[in-house]
Design an enzyme around this catalytic site. Structure first.
Site, PDB file in Angstrom:
ATOM      1  N   ASN A 169       0.605  -1.201   0.113  1.00 23.31           N
ATOM      2  CA  ASN A 169      -0.206   0.041  -0.048  1.00 23.31           C
ATOM      3  C   ASN A 169       0.894   1.525   0.103  1.00 23.31           C
ATOM      4  O   ASN A 169       1.761   1.453   1.101  1.00 23.31           O
ATOM      5  CB  ASN A 169      -0.634   0.296   1.366  1.00 23.31           C
ATOM      6  N   TRP A 170       1.428   1.463  -0.942  1.00 25.27           N
ATOM      7  CA  TRP A 170       1.966   3.135  -1.101  1.00 25.27           C
ATOM      8  C   TRP A 170       1.237   4.505  -0.377  1.00 25.27           C
ATOM      9  O   TRP A 170       2.023   4.883  -0.849  1.00 25.27           O
ATOM     10  CB  TRP A 170       1.920   3.600  -3.272  1.00 25.27           C
ATOM     11  N   LYS A 171       0.218   4.259  -0.027  1.00 22.03           N
ATOM     12  CA  LYS A 171      -0.799   5.354  -0.100  1.00 22.03           C
ATOM     13  C   LYS A 171      -0.753   6.120  -0.523  1.00 22.03           C
ATOM     14  O   LYS A 171       0.364   6.672  -1.529  1.00 22.03           O
ATOM     15  CB  LYS A 171       0.126   6.019   1.617  1.00 22.03           C
ATOM     16  N   HIS A 225      -9.206   0.982   4.824  1.00 21.76           N
ATOM     17  CA  HIS A 225      -8.696   1.416   5.003  1.00 21.76           C
ATOM     18  C   HIS A 225      -8.391   2.617   6.728  1.00 21.76           C
ATOM     19  O   HIS A 225      -9.560   3.507   6.745  1.00 21.76           O
ATOM     20  CB  HIS A 225      -7.512   2.190   4.116  1.00 21.76           C
ATOM     21  N   GLU A 249      -6.965   4.651   8.026  1.00 19.68           N
ATOM     22  CA  GLU A 249      -6.659   6.532   7.491  1.00 19.68           C
ATOM     23  C   GLU A 249      -8.053   6.723   7.057  1.00 19.68           C
ATOM     24  O   GLU A 249      -8.054   7.518   7.143  1.00 19.68           O
ATOM     25  CB  GLU A 249      -5.103   6.467   6.480  1.00 19.68           C
ATOM     26  N   GLU A 270      -5.365  -4.632  10.524  1.00 22.75           N
ATOM     27  CA  GLU A 270      -4.436  -3.712  10.925  1.00 22.75           C
ATOM     28  C   GLU A 270      -4.844  -3.710  11.769  1.00 22.75           C
ATOM     29  O   GLU A 270      -5.605  -2.189  12.059  1.00 22.75           O
ATOM     30  CB  GLU A 270      -4.776  -2.864   8.961  1.00 22.75           C
ATOM     31  N   GLY A 275       2.370   1.982  10.840  1.00 21.96           N
ATOM     32  CA  GLY A 275       3.095   3.376  10.888  1.00 21.96           C
ATOM     33  C   GLY A 275       3.620   3.874  12.061  1.00 21.96           C
ATOM     34  O   GLY A 275       4.625   4.734  11.880  1.00 21.96           O
ATOM     35  N   SER A 334       3.138  -1.903  10.339  1.00 25.10           N
ATOM     36  CA  SER A 334       4.742  -1.753  10.669  1.00 25.10           C
ATOM     37  C   SER A 334       4.865  -3.867  10.235  1.00 25.10           C
ATOM     38  O   SER A 334       6.535  -3.916  11.209  1.00 25.10           O
ATOM     39  CB  SER A 334       4.963  -1.747  12.372  1.00 25.10           C
ATOM     40  N   GLY A 343       2.678  -1.071   4.238  1.00 25.04           N
ATOM     41  CA  GLY A 343       2.709   0.379   3.512  1.00 25.04           C
ATOM     42  C   GLY A 343       4.114   0.776   3.586  1.00 25.04           C
ATOM     43  O   GLY A 343       4.565   0.338   2.805  1.00 25.04           O
ATOM     44  N   GLY A 344       4.786   1.287   4.385  1.00 26.78           N
ATOM     45  CA  GLY A 344       5.946   1.590   4.107  1.00 26.78           C
ATOM     46  C   GLY A 344       6.895   1.046   3.930  1.00 26.78           C
ATOM     47  O   GLY A 344       7.743   1.825   2.200  1.00 26.78           O
TER      48      GLY A 344
HETATM   49  P1  PGA Z   1       2.881   0.806   7.800  1.00 28.92           P
HETATM   50  O1  PGA Z   1       1.124   0.203   6.560  1.00 28.92           O
HETATM   51  O2  PGA Z   1       2.903  -0.593   7.195  1.00 28.92           O
HETATM   52  O3  PGA Z   1       3.264   1.408   6.833  1.00 28.92           O
HETATM   53  O4  PGA Z   1       2.371   0.445   8.771  1.00 28.92           O
HETATM   54  C1  PGA Z   1       0.443  -0.470   6.207  1.00 28.92           C
HETATM   55  C2  PGA Z   1      -1.457  -0.445   5.917  1.00 28.92           C
HETATM   56  O5  PGA Z   1      -1.690   0.985   6.716  1.00 28.92           O
HETATM   57  O6  PGA Z   1      -1.512  -1.050   5.201  1.00 28.92           O
END
Ligand code: PGA
Length: 252
Positions: free
Chosen positions: A10-12, A98, A100, A168, A174, A214, A235-236
């Site tokens: 997930n590149w966001k 998600h 977010e 998640e 993050g 994470s 994500g990251g």
């Molecule tokens: P993260 O994000 O790996 O940066 O914690 C995961 C996500 O939000 O899908």
């Protein structure tokens, strides 16, 4: 029941075109050379890059996903993108729900369910996110919250082919913090039990349940080895080719 792992990046809201294409091409080249088929791999760039990233990985086994979609195929919805449009751009998957987006836009379980059903109608696989906040975990309400979300988001037409669940924990996204192995295993076990209740044991046994929050090159192998963890939503760490590649290889 062997479930094929899925590693989804997930590149966001990251990557301008040149960086995104370099990352996608780098990944496609490695998968091409090393023919890694230990896991299915999907990358989810920002909507504006879906088409060019899909072109960049065409011919490889990498799938491309959106990060959100609307509930209807078209219409007066300024700023939104539909599942049919993502499909038209070359996507095969879409993330919905998600945390977010739940937080920033107040997305409800019912809305997320409708988005997942719209994704399926357009021929996309939905990756549906659920997970507790830190306050809910500290309150001892994790299973109750995750269970409620699961029941609320589960699409009416869910099958193991069109639906992936991503657990998640919001507090792990993050932050560099992850739940213990026991905590992850407990929630994944509960989600599969709920899936069995809603969809039947046979379907539940095939449903992929990803862990996200994470996950990185250092902790992936341990997390992915847990029973009922069928891959990761990253994500990251999906923004760095070497790290993401290490996570993919951790499935082998
Ligand atoms: P993260 O994000 O790996 O940066 O914690 C995961 C996500 O939000 O899908």
């Amino acid at each position: 029941m062997a479930r094929r792992p899925l590693i989804a990046g997930n590149w966001k809201m990251n990557c301008l075109k040149a960086d995104g294409l370099a990352l996608a091409r780098g990944l496609a080249a490695r998968i091409g050379i090393e023919a890694t088929r230990a896991a299915d791999v999907v990358i989810c760039p920002p909507a504006g890059l879906v088409e060019s990233v899909a072109r960049a990985v065409a011919g490889s086994v990498i799938g491309v996903g959106g990060q959100d979609c609307h509930t209807v195929p078209k219409g007066a919805h300024t700023g939104d993108i539909s599942a049919a449009m993502l499909k038209d751009l070359g996507a095969s998957h879409v993330i919905v729900g998600h945390s977010e987006r739940r937080k920033a836009y107040g997305e409800s379980d019912a809305l997320i369910r409708a988005k997942a059903e719209a994704a399926h109608a357009a021929g996309l696989v939905s990756i549906i996110c659920i997970g507790e906040t830190e306050a809910e975990r500290l309150d001892g309400r994790t299973l109750e919250v995750v269970g409620g979300q699961f029941a609320g988001v589960l699409p009416g037409d869910a099958t193991p082919d069109n639906t992936v669940i991503a657990y998640e924990p919001v507090w792990a996204i993050g932050t560099g913090r992850t739940p213990t192995d026991e905590e992850v295993a407990e929630v994944h076990h509960e989600i599969r039990a709920l899936a069995a209740r809603h969809l039947g044991a046979e379907v539940a046994a095939k449903l992929r349940i990803l862990y996200g929050g994470s996950m990185n090159a250092a902790n992936a192998r341990q997390l992915l080895a847990l029973e009922d963890v069928d891959g990761g939503l990253i994500g990251g760490a999906s923004l760095q080719l070497d790290g993401f590649w290490t996570i993919i290889e951790s499935c082998a």
